[in-house]
Write a protein that holds these residues in place. Structure first.
Motif, mmCIF file in Angstrom:
data_model
loop_
_atom_site.group_PDB
_atom_site.id
_atom_site.type_symbol
_atom_site.label_atom_id
_atom_site.label_comp_id
_atom_site.label_asym_id
_atom_site.label_seq_id
_atom_site.Cartn_x
_atom_site.Cartn_y
_atom_site.Cartn_z
ATOM 1 N N VAL A 136 -43.735 -22.617 -61.734
ATOM 2 C CA VAL A 136 -44.634 -22.178 -62.691
ATOM 3 C C VAL A 136 -43.112 -21.177 -63.582
ATOM 4 C CG1 VAL A 136 -45.870 -20.197 -63.951
ATOM 5 C CG2 VAL A 136 -46.415 -21.473 -62.661
ATOM 6 N N CYS A 137 -42.311 -20.442 -62.910
ATOM 7 C CA CYS A 137 -41.650 -19.774 -63.610
ATOM 8 C C CYS A 137 -40.247 -20.271 -63.742
ATOM 9 C CB CYS A 137 -40.187 -19.014 -62.215
ATOM 10 S SG CYS A 137 -40.990 -17.636 -61.463
ATOM 11 N N GLU A 138 -39.829 -21.280 -63.556
ATOM 12 C CA GLU A 138 -38.979 -23.032 -63.679
ATOM 13 C C GLU A 138 -39.489 -23.162 -65.109
ATOM 14 O OE1 GLU A 138 -35.991 -26.692 -63.192
ATOM 15 O OE2 GLU A 138 -37.791 -25.520 -61.773
ATOM 16 N N ALA A 139 -40.414 -23.316 -65.279
ATOM 17 C CA ALA A 139 -40.945 -23.785 -66.855
ATOM 18 C C ALA A 139 -41.193 -22.374 -67.579
ATOM 19 C CB ALA A 139 -42.483 -24.328 -66.622
ATOM 20 N N ALA A 140 -42.190 -21.734 -67.619
ATOM 21 C CA ALA A 140 -41.556 -20.555 -68.287
ATOM 22 C C ALA A 140 -40.426 -19.791 -69.294
ATOM 23 C CB ALA A 140 -42.517 -19.426 -67.843
ATOM 24 N N SER A 141 -39.186 -19.744 -68.021
ATOM 25 C CA SER A 141 -37.845 -19.175 -68.194
ATOM 26 C C SER A 141 -37.812 -20.294 -69.708
ATOM 27 C CB SER A 141 -37.181 -19.142 -67.368
ATOM 28 O OG SER A 141 -36.805 -20.694 -66.804
ATOM 29 N N ILE A 142 -37.904 -21.023 -69.466
ATOM 30 C CA ILE A 142 -37.787 -22.158 -70.466
ATOM 31 C C ILE A 142 -38.147 -21.541 -71.917
ATOM 32 C CG2 ILE A 142 -38.039 -24.788 -71.784
ATOM 33 C CD1 ILE A 142 -37.230 -26.103 -69.137
ATOM 34 N N VAL A 143 -39.687 -21.565 -72.047
ATOM 35 C CA VAL A 143 -40.097 -21.462 -73.238
ATOM 36 C C VAL A 143 -39.431 -20.163 -73.529
ATOM 37 C CG1 VAL A 143 -42.000 -20.433 -74.186
ATOM 38 C CG2 VAL A 143 -42.674 -22.214 -73.091
ATOM 39 N N LEU A 144 -39.487 -18.976 -72.651
ATOM 40 C CA LEU A 144 -38.865 -17.018 -73.071
ATOM 41 C C LEU A 144 -37.735 -17.360 -73.596
ATOM 42 C CD1 LEU A 144 -39.924 -14.722 -72.818
ATOM 43 C CD2 LEU A 144 -39.135 -14.856 -70.309
ATOM 44 N N CYS A 145 -36.904 -18.575 -72.882
ATOM 45 C CA CYS A 145 -35.256 -18.409 -73.469
ATOM 46 C C CYS A 145 -35.464 -18.392 -75.819
ATOM 47 C CB CYS A 145 -34.433 -19.582 -72.802
ATOM 48 S SG CYS A 145 -33.879 -19.328 -71.660
ATOM 49 N N PHE A 146 -36.331 -19.404 -75.444
ATOM 50 C CA PHE A 146 -36.345 -19.256 -76.891
ATOM 51 C C PHE A 146 -36.672 -18.582 -77.657
ATOM 52 C CE2 PHE A 146 -36.092 -24.737 -76.020
ATOM 53 C CZ PHE A 146 -35.195 -25.018 -77.476
ATOM 54 N N VAL A 147 -38.286 -17.771 -77.353
ATOM 55 C CA VAL A 147 -37.700 -16.473 -77.593
ATOM 56 C C VAL A 147 -36.793 -15.303 -77.822
ATOM 57 C CG1 VAL A 147 -39.992 -14.478 -77.111
ATOM 58 C CG2 VAL A 147 -40.037 -16.858 -76.822
ATOM 59 N N LYS A 148 -36.220 -15.257 -75.979
ATOM 60 C CA LYS A 148 -35.241 -14.485 -76.369
ATOM 61 C C LYS A 148 -34.247 -14.700 -77.163
ATOM 62 C CE LYS A 148 -32.068 -14.038 -73.551
ATOM 63 N NZ LYS A 148 -29.697 -13.922 -73.254
ATOM 64 N N ASP A 149 -33.540 -15.928 -77.573
ATOM 65 C CA ASP A 149 -32.560 -15.954 -78.224
ATOM 66 C C ASP A 149 -32.552 -16.424 -79.510
ATOM 67 O OD1 ASP A 149 -30.693 -16.382 -75.398
ATOM 68 O OD2 ASP A 149 -31.218 -18.810 -75.912
ATOM 69 N N SER A 150 -33.447 -16.686 -80.016
ATOM 70 C CA SER A 150 -34.184 -16.766 -81.610
ATOM 71 C C SER A 150 -33.933 -15.296 -81.989
ATOM 72 C CB SER A 150 -35.257 -17.443 -81.647
ATOM 73 O OG SER A 150 -36.341 -16.203 -81.367
ATOM 74 N N TYR A 151 -33.946 -13.880 -81.238
ATOM 75 C CA TYR A 151 -34.944 -12.567 -81.749
ATOM 76 C C TYR A 151 -32.861 -12.291 -82.717
ATOM 77 C CZ TYR A 151 -35.848 -8.355 -82.597
ATOM 78 O OH TYR A 151 -36.500 -6.708 -83.278
ATOM 79 N N PRO A 152 -32.220 -12.154 -82.728
ATOM 80 C CA PRO A 152 -31.020 -11.804 -83.688
ATOM 81 C C PRO A 152 -30.770 -12.056 -84.917
ATOM 82 C CG PRO A 152 -29.875 -12.505 -80.858
ATOM 83 C CD PRO A 152 -31.654 -12.704 -81.624
ATOM 84 N N ILE A 153 -31.691 -13.132 -84.322
ATOM 85 C CA ILE A 153 -31.461 -14.203 -86.231
ATOM 86 C C ILE A 153 -32.660 -14.011 -86.661
ATOM 87 C CG2 ILE A 153 -31.709 -16.520 -87.662
ATOM 88 C CD1 ILE A 153 -30.378 -17.830 -84.890
ATOM 89 N N SER A 154 -34.057 -13.953 -86.117
ATOM 90 C CA SER A 154 -35.145 -13.886 -86.755
ATOM 91 C C SER A 154 -36.305 -13.047 -85.432
ATOM 92 C CB SER A 154 -35.993 -14.843 -87.392
ATOM 93 O OG SER A 154 -37.226 -14.845 -87.926
ATOM 94 N N SER A 155 -37.575 -12.323 -85.944
ATOM 95 C CA SER A 155 -38.315 -12.047 -84.896
ATOM 96 C C SER A 155 -39.325 -12.729 -84.556
ATOM 97 C CB SER A 155 -38.347 -10.188 -85.308
ATOM 98 O OG SER A 155 -39.662 -10.598 -86.308
#
Length: 786
Positions: A136-155
């Motif tokens: 579950v950690c491995e799968a969730a970390s992929i989704v969380l990457c898109f959330v965290k990395d996108s923030y400097p561009i858009s919230s």
């Protein structure tokens, strides 16, 4: 240009469609040989590298938007993780993480339009109940990457994550990780923690908080200087996940990782501590439950609390009150011990904490606890109590004593509190145990600031009541005494408390201790330790006499120099049988300094008894000049715990071994290396020497006939001559002879060395006569005439 041409060819979308198929449809197992598997692995690696090279470019990500496979693959990782191709899990994660780091405004709008994050969260909620925690950690970390990395561009994606219970999902996943081994689930669990920690700084506006700074604070603390420098906490929801996991879990790895995250957040910006503590109060609340956590977590937590003071220079009064309550309740002794060590470290930082912990009642609490333990120790004297004498309980007593010692250092008010609590009789009970002794002596030394007499009474009493075998206790007491005697104001209290007689009684108790070979109790004690005790005893006498005419007169008038000579002469290394031996014709003569060199730094064999005699004469020589209390012949090394280690002490024998080895290596030994006292004859010629305590010269003369042992006649008389000529060099000047007036040296020469004095053929006759004549030219004492 080549890469852009490839990207523009539509290859990114085609390869993404291939990756989607590889990931979602596991390859059927065949009966082919193993070479196909190896070829597949190489092809897979090349395939992934091509995709990573393309998708790290923004143009490559933009090309993916023409097809719908990006959002399909993201959702697939969140829904089909347990059904997908096992060999394509890691490669797919690598590719998606690369795309995440290259997100553009268009890609974020695209993912938001198709509810990618929303659908992924819903699917992960279902997987969180069925899949192993590490998966579950491995799968969730992929989704969380898109959330965290996108923030400097858009919230936008973060907002979608928050609106669809993303934080509740993370809380559920992290709590499922309880019980995992530290390396199980890594690095994906750590990756989730890292991204969650970063999300705490993702917010639209600065937090508006106004805290109440409780005083007193450290002098150099200024809240205005802690204002934001950039990475401040703006997202309390993200931090609440960390806080909730710590409060609900007792897992060592999870709790430790959360404390590390908090430490990181504080390091980003010091204002973050205040933003969090004035809103969510994490440290304040953690203090209430820290005793439930594993001990390594407790240690890490109190290090964090300690850093508030040491690194932020802030005194967190509310947190300290809770820590003090934790100590009072003592629910888990090991936790109490760790908390007390934390406060001890703070106390050593600034004297302000002596006032804070007195006013908060901590000092009174510790004194009450120590009183209780002292009563138990006194009641159980000579018996074995496992609960008290071993383990955490004993260590806790030791730290409580160190804490009281730290609170009384340079604080007369706290020392008065200790005395007013009637604690002095209880504190001295802890002297007998080596584990408690340093802190106990420190407390008693602070007591001397308000009452030298009380301190001297305790220390002298403890010295006199100590047994022959308690050498370490005697040494520690003497070293403490020396520290206090540095103050001239303590000298009269030392004299009034029978300090001189007390120290000389130590020498009396060592009768026969330096016999060669040793006998009785002394066989178990190294002669190095005995010499050290003699040294510190004579140091104490010299320190008490230093620049104190009243004490010097008292010591001389009461015949204590004569007693000292008698006690030193009975140590066992000096000759105590028969009369002064018949003179011999000496084959060679050496000065006292040359004798020292030969005894300790040459290959010439010297008997142990003679070396011990020479060390004692050397101590007396320094006493003559009033410098013995300033010397350090016994160097102490510090152990890892910061305490003095008796086994590591370097004494005369160890110094001798080092120097002999150095000389055998062919190197030239400088005189200062083995003769820290220098050459007195040479110093006298330069005018450096002065006789400060003439009575010590009398002691040397009284010991002169005892520098003898059967079987060593030649060597014995040679050292006797060296000592006499050395004494002759001390009385060369008129000033030194004036100092010797009234010392009784003339009488001592006649009574102690009368055989040599009468016999003109004796090797010592001439130098003794010259000393006598020089002193007699200054003044003749009535008893000498008689």
């Amino acid at each position: 240009r080549t890469m852009w041409n490839i990207i523009g060819s539509g290859l990114p979308a085609a390869l993404m469609q291939c990756l989607y198929l590889f990931f979602t449809f596991p390859l059927k197992k065949t009966s082919d040989d193993g070479e196909t598997s190896e070829d597949d692995t190489q092809t897979q690696e090349m395939f992934v590298k091509i995709m990573i090279n393309m998708y790290r470019e923004e143009q490559g990500v933009e090309e993916l938007l023409a097809a719908d496979k990006l959002q399909s693959l993201i959702i697939a990782t969140a829904s089909l993780w347990d059904q997908c191709s096992h060999s394509w899990k890691a490669p797919t994660g690598r590719v998606l993480r690369t795309i995440s780091k290259a997100q553009t405004k268009s890609s974020i709008v695209y993912l938001q339009a198709v509810d990618c994050i929303k659908i992924a969260i819903q699917n992960l909620f279902k997987l969180a109940d069925t899949l192993p925690a590490c998966d579950v950690c491995e799968a969730a970390s992929i989704v969380l990457c898109f959330v965290k990395d996108s923030y400097p561009i858009s919230s936008a994606l973060l907002t979608e994550f928050e609106n669809n219970d993303g934080y509740q999902l993370l809380l559920k996943i992290l709590l499922r990780c309880e019980g995992l081994q530290q390396n199980e689930g890594d690095p994906y669990l750590d990756e989730i923690f890292d991204m969650l920690t970063c999300l705490t700084t993702c917010g639209k506006s600065e937090l508006k908080v106004s805290g109440n700074i409780i005083h007193p604070q450290l002098p150099h603390f200024d809240f205005e200087q802690t204002r934001s420098s950039g990475m401040t906490v703006k997202n309390l929801q993200a931090f609440q996940v960390l806080q909730s996991v710590f409060q609900k879990s007792n897992d060592q790895h999870l709790c430790g990782r959360i404390l590390a995250a908090i430490d990181t957040i504080w390091a980003w910006d010091t204002v973050n501590f205040f933003l969090l503590e004035w809103t969510l109060q994490p440290i304040n609340q953690f203090t209430d439950i820290i005793h439930f956590k594993p001990h390594p977590v407790q240690v890490q937590f109190f290090k964090l609390v300690e850093s508030i003071v040491l690194d932020l220079s802030y005194v967190p009064h509310e947190i300290l009150k809770k820590v003090q309550y934790l100590i009072k309740e003592n629910i888990v002794p090991l936790c109490t011990l760790t908390a007390l060590r934390c406060l001890l470290s703070m106390t050593k930082k600034d004297l302000l904490f002596s006032d804070i912990f007195r006013d908060s009642g901590l000092l009174s609490l510790l004194l009450a606890l120590l009183r209780k333990q002292a009563k138990i120790l006194r009641k159980s004297a000579g018996t074995h109590l496992p609960g008290l004498e071993e383990g955490t309980e004993k260590e806790l007593n030791a730290v409580m004593l160190k804490m009281v010692a730290a609170l009384t250092v340079n604080s007369v008010r706290n020392t008065v509190v200790l005395k007013d609590h009637g604690m002095v009789p209880y504190i001295k009970i802890f002297l007998d145990d080596q584990c408690y002794r340093n802190a106990t002596l420190s407390i008693l030394e602070q007591l001397s600031v308000i009452s030298y007499e009380e301190y001297m009474s305790i220390i002298i009493g403890a010295l006199c009541s100590s047994t022959q075998g308690e050498l370490n206790l005697k040494l520690d007491l003497l070293k403490s005494l020396l520290r206090i005697l540095e103050s001239p104001k303590s000298h009269s209290a030392f004299r009034n408390c029978s300090g001189f007689n007390g120290l000389l009684s130590l020498l009396s108790d060592m009768e026969g201790a330096l016999q060669d070979p040793p006998s009785g109790l002394w066989t178990a004690v190294g002669q190095n330790c005995i010499l050290e005790l003699v040294f510190y005893t004579l140091q104490g006498v010299t320190a008490a006499l230093h620049l104190d005419p009243v004490n010097s007169n008292f010591f001389q008038r009461n015949g204590l120099f004569e007693k000292m000579a008698e006690d030193l002469g009975s140590l066992g290394c000096f000759w105590t049988q028969g009369e002064w031996q018949i003179s011999l014709n000496l084959e060679k003569t050496r000065t006292f300094a040359e004798f020292l060199d030969a005894a300790f730094c040459s290959s010439e064999p010297f008997p142990t008894w003679l070396k011990n005699c020479i060390w004692i004469l050397n101590f007396l020589d320094h006493m003559v000049r009033g410098t013995l209390h300033l010397e350090s012949f016994f160097k102490e090394k510090k152990s890892e715990m910061g305490e003095t280690s008796r086994d590591d002490q370097e004494g005369p024998q160890a110094q001798e071994e080092h120097l002999v080895a150095f000389k055998r290596s062919g190197n030239k030994i400088p005189a200062s290396a083995y003769r820290p006292w220098g050459n007195p004859e040479e110093k006298w010629e330069r005018g450096d020497c002065a006789i400060v305590h003439p009575g010590a010269v009398c002691v040397m003369v009284r010991l002169l006939p005892k520098l003898y042992k059967e079987g060593y006649s030649q060597l014995s008389q040679e050292i006797q001559c060296a000592v006499v000529y050395h004494i002759q060099s001390l009385v060369k000047s008129e000033k030194s002879r004036q100092m010797m007036c009234g010392s009784g040296l003339l009488s001592t020469i006649i009574t102690s060395c009368q055989d040599a004095f009468r016999n003109e053929s004796h090797p010592l006759h001439l130098p003794l006569t010259r000393v006598f004549e020089k002193l007699a030219s200054q003044a003749i004492e009535p008893d000498v005439l008689r």
